[in-house]
Scaffold this motif. Structure first.
Motif, PDB file in Angstrom:
ATOM      1  N   ILE A   1      -6.821  -2.594  -9.110  1.00 25.57           N
ATOM      2  CA  ILE A   1      -5.776  -1.495 -10.026  1.00 25.57           C
ATOM      3  C   ILE A   1      -7.057  -0.415 -10.371  1.00 25.57           C
ATOM      4  N   VAL A   2      -7.062   0.798  -9.694  1.00 24.22           N
ATOM      5  CA  VAL A   2      -7.508   2.228  -9.167  1.00 24.22           C
ATOM      6  C   VAL A   2      -6.983   3.331 -10.136  1.00 24.22           C
ATOM      7  N   ILE A   3      -7.909   3.810 -10.707  1.00 30.58           N
ATOM      8  CA  ILE A   3      -7.725   4.887 -11.267  1.00 30.58           C
ATOM      9  C   ILE A   3      -8.649   6.219 -10.704  1.00 30.58           C
ATOM     10  N   GLY A   4      -7.936   6.862 -10.835  1.00 27.83           N
ATOM     11  CA  GLY A   4      -9.048   8.210 -10.780  1.00 27.83           C
ATOM     12  C   GLY A   4      -8.859   9.833 -11.404  1.00 27.83           C
ATOM     13  N   ARG A   5      -9.185  10.379 -11.512  1.00 25.99           N
ATOM     14  CA  ARG A   5      -9.391  11.254 -12.078  1.00 25.99           C
ATOM     15  C   ARG A   5      -9.056  12.291 -11.788  1.00 25.99           C
ATOM     16  N   VAL A   6      -7.711  13.789 -11.980  1.00 34.38           N
ATOM     17  CA  VAL A   6      -7.810  14.922 -10.886  1.00 34.38           C
ATOM     18  C   VAL A   6      -8.080  15.897 -11.077  1.00 34.38           C
ATOM     19  N   ARG A   7      -8.693  16.435  -9.877  1.00 34.09           N
ATOM     20  CA  ARG A   7      -9.632  17.368 -10.050  1.00 34.09           C
ATOM     21  C   ARG A   7      -8.827  18.163  -9.401  1.00 34.09           C
ATOM     22  N   ALA A   8      -7.340  18.596  -8.791  1.00 35.49           N
ATOM     23  CA  ALA A   8      -6.815  19.652  -8.270  1.00 35.49           C
ATOM     24  C   ALA A   8      -5.329  19.130  -7.676  1.00 35.49           C
ATOM     25  N   LEU A   9      -4.523  19.751  -8.110  1.00 36.23           N
ATOM     26  CA  LEU A   9      -3.257  19.223  -7.174  1.00 36.23           C
ATOM     27  C   LEU A   9      -2.486  20.243  -7.094  1.00 36.23           C
ATOM     28  N   GLU A  10      -1.003  19.703  -6.326  1.00 34.75           N
ATOM     29  CA  GLU A  10      -0.039  20.908  -5.124  1.00 34.75           C
ATOM     30  C   GLU A  10       0.632  20.405  -5.233  1.00 34.75           C
ATOM     31  N   ALA A  11       2.448  21.011  -5.085  1.00 35.66           N
ATOM     32  CA  ALA A  11       3.874  20.823  -4.886  1.00 35.66           C
ATOM     33  C   ALA A  11       3.309  21.816  -4.004  1.00 35.66           C
ATOM     34  N   PRO A  12       3.527  21.741  -2.371  1.00 32.80           N
ATOM     35  CA  PRO A  12       3.582  23.317  -1.745  1.00 32.80           C
ATOM     36  C   PRO A  12       5.573  23.370  -0.841  1.00 32.80           C
ATOM     37  N   ARG A  13       5.923  21.883  -1.032  1.00 35.49           N
ATOM     38  CA  ARG A  13       7.513  22.058  -0.510  1.00 35.49           C
ATOM     39  C   ARG A  13       8.257  20.954  -1.655  1.00 35.49           C
ATOM     40  N   ASP A  14       9.469  22.104  -1.586  1.00 41.27           N
ATOM     41  CA  ASP A  14      10.251  21.137  -2.599  1.00 41.27           C
ATOM     42  C   ASP A  14      11.723  21.845  -2.002  1.00 41.27           C
ATOM     43  N   ASP A  15      11.674  21.905  -0.548  1.00 37.02           N
ATOM     44  CA  ASP A  15      12.780  21.543   0.035  1.00 37.02           C
ATOM     45  C   ASP A  15      13.599  20.063   0.995  1.00 37.02           C
ATOM     46  N   ARG A  16      12.795  18.915  -0.109  1.00 38.80           N
ATOM     47  CA  ARG A  16      12.967  17.947   0.567  1.00 38.80           C
ATOM     48  C   ARG A  16      13.123  16.631  -0.998  1.00 38.80           C
ATOM     49  N   GLY A  17      13.898  15.686  -0.533  1.00 42.72           N
ATOM     50  CA  GLY A  17      13.774  14.517  -1.672  1.00 42.72           C
ATOM     51  C   GLY A  17      12.542  13.943  -1.318  1.00 42.72           C
ATOM     52  N   PRO A  18      12.170  12.926  -1.808  1.00 41.77           N
ATOM     53  CA  PRO A  18      10.695  12.011  -1.739  1.00 41.77           C
ATOM     54  C   PRO A  18      10.755  10.370  -0.585  1.00 41.77           C
ATOM     55  N   LEU A  19      10.184  10.431  -0.067  1.00 37.32           N
ATOM     56  CA  LEU A  19      10.656   9.021   0.500  1.00 37.32           C
ATOM     57  C   LEU A  19      10.646   7.874  -0.144  1.00 37.32           C
ATOM     58  N   LEU A  20      12.003   6.930  -0.452  1.00 36.90           N
ATOM     59  CA  LEU A  20      11.790   6.187  -1.136  1.00 36.90           C
ATOM     60  C   LEU A  20      12.031   4.499  -0.450  1.00 36.90           C
ATOM     61  N   PHE A  21      11.393   4.076  -1.063  1.00 37.12           N
ATOM     62  CA  PHE A  21      11.344   2.311  -0.983  1.00 37.12           C
ATOM     63  C   PHE A  21      12.498   1.381  -1.614  1.00 37.12           C
ATOM     64  N   TYR A  22      12.969   0.737  -1.549  1.00 34.01           N
ATOM     65  CA  TYR A  22      14.036   0.476  -2.531  1.00 34.01           C
ATOM     66  C   TYR A  22      14.548  -1.213  -1.284  1.00 34.01           C
ATOM     67  N   ARG A  23      14.576  -1.993  -1.619  1.00 32.97           N
ATOM     68  CA  ARG A  23      14.784  -3.644  -1.525  1.00 32.97           C
ATOM     69  C   ARG A  23      14.691  -3.995   0.077  1.00 32.97           C
ATOM     70  N   GLY A  24      13.268  -2.823   0.208  1.00 30.58           N
ATOM     71  CA  GLY A  24      12.488  -3.479   1.593  1.00 30.58           C
ATOM     72  C   GLY A  24      12.957  -2.308   2.743  1.00 30.58           C
ATOM     73  N   ALA A  25      13.501  -1.386   2.300  1.00 31.97           N
ATOM     74  CA  ALA A  25      13.866  -0.321   3.659  1.00 31.97           C
ATOM     75  C   ALA A  25      13.974   0.603   3.270  1.00 31.97           C
ATOM     76  N   PHE A  26      13.501   1.866   3.654  1.00 29.67           N
ATOM     77  CA  PHE A  26      13.067   3.072   3.437  1.00 29.67           C
ATOM     78  C   PHE A  26      14.677   4.640   2.931  1.00 29.67           C
ATOM     79  N   GLY A  27      14.444   5.414   2.241  1.00 31.94           N
ATOM     80  CA  GLY A  27      15.560   6.211   2.299  1.00 31.94           C
ATOM     81  C   GLY A  27      16.117   6.166   0.822  1.00 31.94           C
TER      82      GLY A  27
END
Length: 168
Positions: free
Chosen positions: A136-162
């Motif tokens: 279990i890796v814990i990271g302290r956030v130093r910077a972040l950005e969400a530059p792309r709002d034109d698409r949905g996320p890549l999802l993984f469900y029941r062994g498949a993408f989309g």
């Protein structure tokens, strides 16, 4: 009521099948090892704390990329867009030069951000905790950005993408 068995036996195939019903987003965890970009695909990522800002992910103890990322002490978690399945598959392969031909820019502290990701989170390594066959890796956030709002996320469900139908 009876006393539950202290160490129930769970069939690994059943475990994978049942937990596969939980849809997850897909990320790439990346870093710079010396001058070489390294990374791996990761679907077990989560926000952990708002104050201080922490994120967490799980990595197999057998990962060959993780020791190189841990040594760097800084990493980026890159949230993939729905049109980045090929990029995810590239980073899911062990031992290959995953960044060959992949355009990227550096996060403020240097970890690679592949072009086209929905968002990125630049972190320093805060802690690792053993968790069975994973860390279990814990990271302290130093910077972040969400530059792309034109698409949905890549999802993984029941062994498949989309966005698979539950009736497949």
């Amino acid at each position: 009521m009876g006393t539950p068995h202290p160490h129930p036996t769970v069939d690994p195939a059943a475990f994978r099948h049942v937990l596969g019903h939980f849809a997850s987003g897909v990320t790439l965890v990346t870093a710079i090892d010396g001058a070489t970009p390294v990374g791996f695909a990761c679907q077990s990522f989560s926000a952990l704390s708002l104050d201080p800002p922490l994120v967490a992910f799980f990595v197999a103890k057998t990962s060959t990329s993780w020791p190189r990322i841990a040594k760097a002490g800084r990493f980026a978690v890159n949230i993939l867009a729905e049109d980045q399945e090929d990029l995810c598959r590239r980073f899911a392969v062990s031992g290959a030069d995953k960044f060959a031909g992949v355009p990227w820019t550096a996060a403020p502290a240097g970890p690679p951000i592949p072009d086209g990701t929905l968002a990125w989170i630049d972190c320093t390594l805060e802690d690792t905790v053993p968790g069975g066959d994973h860390l279990i890796v814990i990271g302290r956030v130093r910077a972040l950005e969400a530059p792309r709002d034109d698409r949905g996320p890549l999802l993984f469900y029941r062994g498949a993408f989309g966005h698979p139908s539950p009736n497949r």
